[in-house]
Design an enzyme around this catalytic site. Structure first.
Site, PDB file in Angstrom:
ATOM      1  N   GLU A   1      41.395  -8.105  35.342  1.00 40.94           N
ATOM      2  CA  GLU A   1      40.057  -7.950  34.753  1.00 40.94           C
ATOM      3  C   GLU A   1      39.871  -8.972  33.639  1.00 40.94           C
ATOM      4  O   GLU A   1      40.809  -9.256  32.886  1.00 40.94           O
ATOM      5  CB  GLU A   1      39.897  -6.535  34.213  1.00 40.94           C
ATOM      6  CG  GLU A   1      38.505  -6.155  33.770  1.00 40.94           C
ATOM      7  CD  GLU A   1      38.383  -4.671  33.434  1.00 40.94           C
ATOM      8  OE1 GLU A   1      37.699  -4.357  32.456  1.00 40.94           O
ATOM      9  OE2 GLU A   1      38.987  -3.842  34.149  1.00 40.94           O
TER      10      GLU A   1
ATOM     11  N   ASP B   1      37.055  -9.573  30.601  1.00 41.85           N
ATOM     12  CA  ASP B   1      35.978  -8.781  29.986  1.00 41.85           C
ATOM     13  C   ASP B   1      35.199  -9.498  28.890  1.00 41.85           C
ATOM     14  O   ASP B   1      35.795 -10.084  27.976  1.00 41.85           O
ATOM     15  CB  ASP B   1      36.568  -7.535  29.288  1.00 41.85           C
ATOM     16  CG  ASP B   1      37.071  -6.493  30.255  1.00 41.85           C
ATOM     17  OD1 ASP B   1      36.769  -6.598  31.446  1.00 41.85           O
ATOM     18  OD2 ASP B   1      37.771  -5.576  29.798  1.00 41.85           O
TER      19      ASP B   1
ATOM     20  N   GLU C   1      32.485  -7.540  26.393  1.00 39.37           N
ATOM     21  CA  GLU C   1      31.806  -6.292  26.040  1.00 39.37           C
ATOM     22  C   GLU C   1      31.090  -6.493  24.716  1.00 39.37           C
ATOM     23  O   GLU C   1      31.673  -6.996  23.757  1.00 39.37           O
ATOM     24  CB  GLU C   1      32.790  -5.124  25.932  1.00 39.37           C
ATOM     25  CG  GLU C   1      33.364  -4.679  27.262  1.00 39.37           C
ATOM     26  CD  GLU C   1      34.215  -3.424  27.125  1.00 39.37           C
ATOM     27  OE1 GLU C   1      33.934  -2.446  27.835  1.00 39.37           O
ATOM     28  OE2 GLU C   1      35.143  -3.429  26.301  1.00 39.37           O
TER      29      GLU C   1
ATOM     30  N   HIS D   1      33.490  -8.189  22.185  1.00 36.85           N
ATOM     31  CA  HIS D   1      34.851  -7.749  22.449  1.00 36.85           C
ATOM     32  C   HIS D   1      35.310  -8.411  23.746  1.00 36.85           C
ATOM     33  O   HIS D   1      34.625  -8.320  24.772  1.00 36.85           O
ATOM     34  CB  HIS D   1      34.850  -6.228  22.578  1.00 36.85           C
ATOM     35  CG  HIS D   1      36.153  -5.603  22.933  1.00 36.85           C
ATOM     36  ND1 HIS D   1      36.986  -5.023  22.001  1.00 36.85           N
ATOM     37  CD2 HIS D   1      36.774  -5.433  24.133  1.00 36.85           C
ATOM     38  CE1 HIS D   1      38.050  -4.530  22.606  1.00 36.85           C
ATOM     39  NE2 HIS D   1      37.953  -4.772  23.901  1.00 36.85           N
TER      40      HIS D   1
ATOM     41  N   ASN E   1      38.737  -9.162  26.521  1.00 35.91           N
ATOM     42  CA  ASN E   1      40.051  -8.677  26.922  1.00 35.91           C
ATOM     43  C   ASN E   1      40.419  -9.302  28.258  1.00 35.91           C
ATOM     44  O   ASN E   1      39.539  -9.727  29.027  1.00 35.91           O
ATOM     45  CB  ASN E   1      40.045  -7.152  27.036  1.00 35.91           C
ATOM     46  CG  ASN E   1      41.419  -6.526  26.861  1.00 35.91           C
ATOM     47  OD1 ASN E   1      42.433  -7.209  26.826  1.00 35.91           O
ATOM     48  ND2 ASN E   1      41.461  -5.204  26.755  1.00 35.91           N
TER      49      ASN E   1
ATOM     50  N   ASN F   1      45.274  -4.650  26.663  1.00 30.74           N
ATOM     51  CA  ASN F   1      45.763  -4.707  25.280  1.00 30.74           C
ATOM     52  C   ASN F   1      45.831  -6.135  24.753  1.00 30.74           C
ATOM     53  O   ASN F   1      46.690  -6.472  23.939  1.00 30.74           O
ATOM     54  CB  ASN F   1      47.143  -4.046  25.159  1.00 30.74           C
ATOM     55  CG  ASN F   1      47.111  -2.588  25.548  1.00 30.74           C
ATOM     56  OD1 ASN F   1      46.141  -1.884  25.272  1.00 30.74           O
ATOM     57  ND2 ASN F   1      48.157  -2.117  26.210  1.00 30.74           N
TER      58      ASN F   1
ATOM     59  N   GLU G   1      43.075  -7.782  23.211  1.00 31.46           N
ATOM     60  CA  GLU G   1      41.727  -7.831  22.659  1.00 31.46           C
ATOM     61  C   GLU G   1      41.574  -8.930  21.610  1.00 31.46           C
ATOM     62  O   GLU G   1      42.441  -9.135  20.759  1.00 31.46           O
ATOM     63  CB  GLU G   1      41.356  -6.499  22.014  1.00 31.46           C
ATOM     64  CG  GLU G   1      41.381  -5.309  22.957  1.00 31.46           C
ATOM     65  CD  GLU G   1      42.722  -4.600  23.001  1.00 31.46           C
ATOM     66  OE1 GLU G   1      43.715  -5.171  22.493  1.00 31.46           O
ATOM     67  OE2 GLU G   1      42.789  -3.486  23.545  1.00 31.46           O
TER      68      GLU G   1
ATOM     69  N   ASP H   1      31.577   7.346  21.081  1.00 35.17           N
ATOM     70  CA  ASP H   1      32.809   7.946  20.578  1.00 35.17           C
ATOM     71  C   ASP H   1      33.761   6.902  20.006  1.00 35.17           C
ATOM     72  O   ASP H   1      34.753   7.253  19.364  1.00 35.17           O
ATOM     73  CB  ASP H   1      33.506   8.735  21.688  1.00 35.17           C
ATOM     74  CG  ASP H   1      33.822   7.887  22.910  1.00 35.17           C
ATOM     75  OD1 ASP H   1      33.113   6.893  23.154  1.00 35.17           O
ATOM     76  OD2 ASP H   1      34.769   8.236  23.643  1.00 35.17           O
ATOM     77  N   TRP H   2      33.455   5.585  20.213  1.00 32.81           N
ATOM     78  CA  TRP H   2      34.361   4.547  19.685  1.00 32.81           C
ATOM     79  C   TRP H   2      33.678   3.218  19.338  1.00 32.81           C
ATOM     80  O   TRP H   2      34.208   2.439  18.542  1.00 32.81           O
ATOM     81  CB  TRP H   2      35.472   4.237  20.699  1.00 32.81           C
ATOM     82  CG  TRP H   2      34.983   3.603  21.975  1.00 32.81           C
ATOM     83  CD1 TRP H   2      34.560   4.242  23.094  1.00 32.81           C
ATOM     84  CD2 TRP H   2      34.868   2.207  22.264  1.00 32.81           C
ATOM     85  NE1 TRP H   2      34.176   3.340  24.059  1.00 32.81           N
ATOM     86  CE2 TRP H   2      34.369   2.082  23.580  1.00 32.81           C
ATOM     87  CE3 TRP H   2      35.146   1.041  21.541  1.00 32.81           C
ATOM     88  CZ2 TRP H   2      34.126   0.836  24.182  1.00 32.81           C
ATOM     89  CZ3 TRP H   2      34.909  -0.198  22.143  1.00 32.81           C
ATOM     90  CH2 TRP H   2      34.406  -0.291  23.446  1.00 32.81           C
TER      91      TRP H   2
ATOM     92  N   GLY I   1      34.303   2.680  14.903  1.00 30.82           N
ATOM     93  CA  GLY I   1      35.293   3.634  15.382  1.00 30.82           C
ATOM     94  C   GLY I   1      34.738   4.966  15.818  1.00 30.82           C
ATOM     95  O   GLY I   1      35.472   5.957  15.889  1.00 30.82           O
TER      96      GLY I   1
ATOM     97  N   ARG J   1      50.202  -3.171  14.864  1.00 29.40           N
ATOM     98  CA  ARG J   1      50.076  -2.657  16.215  1.00 29.40           C
ATOM     99  C   ARG J   1      51.335  -2.929  17.041  1.00 29.40           C
ATOM    100  O   ARG J   1      51.678  -2.155  17.936  1.00 29.40           O
ATOM    101  CB  ARG J   1      48.860  -3.298  16.885  1.00 29.40           C
ATOM    102  CG  ARG J   1      48.587  -2.816  18.289  1.00 29.40           C
ATOM    103  CD  ARG J   1      47.350  -3.502  18.829  1.00 29.40           C
ATOM    104  NE  ARG J   1      47.067  -3.136  20.203  1.00 29.40           N
ATOM    105  CZ  ARG J   1      46.102  -3.690  20.926  1.00 29.40           C
ATOM    106  NH1 ARG J   1      45.335  -4.632  20.390  1.00 29.40           N
ATOM    107  NH2 ARG J   1      45.905  -3.313  22.172  1.00 29.40           N
TER     108      ARG J   1
END
Length: 294
Positions: free
Chosen positions: A104, A106, A108, A121, A123, A131, A133, A197-198, A202, A279
């Site tokens: 994929e 991306d 966004e 965003h 990815n 993961n 990003e 929700d995100w 956040g 992270r």
């Protein structure tokens, strides 16, 4: 910083080049190139196939996908994003294969309160693992006019571009064991959906449904790409023009493009997984140690 007239000239020259390709080029008509896949009448194609609109209300979002699958190419789409208070909404535009080990690529666009900037965003998923990003602010208001968002995907690299400015590059580093999308054909997808929700701060800021419906607009789709059909690629055909062996199929970043990439990443990048030591306390992903422009 370079004058902003130069990318327009570069984009025009590239468009002229793409128009010369024969078997691998596809100039867009939304009726011919895409299926409206969900959202009932919230997704619409108008103006004889030249314009597509996605809408989101409290009941549902909407989306579409390409009729064709591609295995490498340059994909261009002009978008005008949801205006006003778009907090909690996400407009997604991406390439993807299917299955648990899908690949994929991306874009966004994360909405925000009126007056605050969108977050772009990005990815890259390989064999089901993402993961990776990176996030950016844009250097313009993406709700006022249409802007071109492009993906160059060839066997050597993936390049994300905004108005022909490279913002990110993901190199093929299979030599050090990092999977690269090269064997799974992908369709183009786009959707406008509720992600409150995100998506904004956040998930703290929710969608203001009194502002619904929220609408994003699409035009001027173009795919200079290898079409995958019945297990083979159009680029393998003997009927392909010799001109199609150059351009995006080997395209990288020249000195001018590298300067533009550094400018975007220095002034507009707001998150990079390759610098997030919290992270990855056990160590950054291996591709991060090999390049500063992933």
């Amino acid at each position: 910083m370079e004058a902003f007239s130069s990318p327009k000239v570069s984009s025009l020259l590239f468009s002229l080049f793409v128009s010369s390709l024969m078997a691998t080029a596809s100039a867009g008509n939304f009726y011919q190139d895409f299926d409206l896949t969900w959202g009932d009448r919230r997704a619409k194609i108008v103006d004889g196939g030249k314009l597509l609109m996605l809408s989101l209300d409290r009941a549902s979002g909407s989306g579409f996908q390409s009729k064709k699958e591609y295995l490498f190419g340059r994909i261009d789409m002009q978008l005008k994003l949801v205006s006003g208070n778009s907090a909690g909404t996400v407009t997604a535009y991406y390439l993807s294969s299917q299955g648990q080990t899908h690949d994929e690529i991306d874009f966004e666009f994360l909405g925000n309160l009126s007056g605050d900037p969108y977050i772009l965003h990005t990815n890259v998923f390989t064999q089901g693992k993402g993961n990776r990003e990176q996030q950016f602010y844009l250097w313009f208001d993406p709700t006022k006019n249409f802007h071109t968002y492009s993906i160059i995907w060839n066997p050597q690299r993936i390049i994300f571009l905004v108005d022909n400015f490279p913002i990110r590059q993901f190199q093929n580093q299979e030599s050090i064991g990092i999977p690269f999308p090269k064997s799974q054909p992908m369709r183009i997808y786009s959707s406008l959906w509720n992600a409150d929700d995100w998506a904004t701060r956040g998930g703290v800021v929710k969608i203001d449904w009194s502002k619904a419906p929220f609408t994003a607009f699409y035009r001027n789709f173009n795919a200079a790409a290898c079409i995958w059909s019945y297990g083979s690629s159009s680029c393998a055909s003997k009927s392909v023009s010799p001109m199609s062996n150059i351009g995006w199929q080997t395209q990288g970043l020249d000195a001018k493009s590298r300067r533009r990439l550094r400018w975007v990443q220095r002034y507009y990048m707001i998150y990079n997984y390759c610098t997030d030591m919290k992270r990855f306390p056990e160590g950054l992903p291996p591709e991060c140690r090999r390049s500063r422009s992933l």
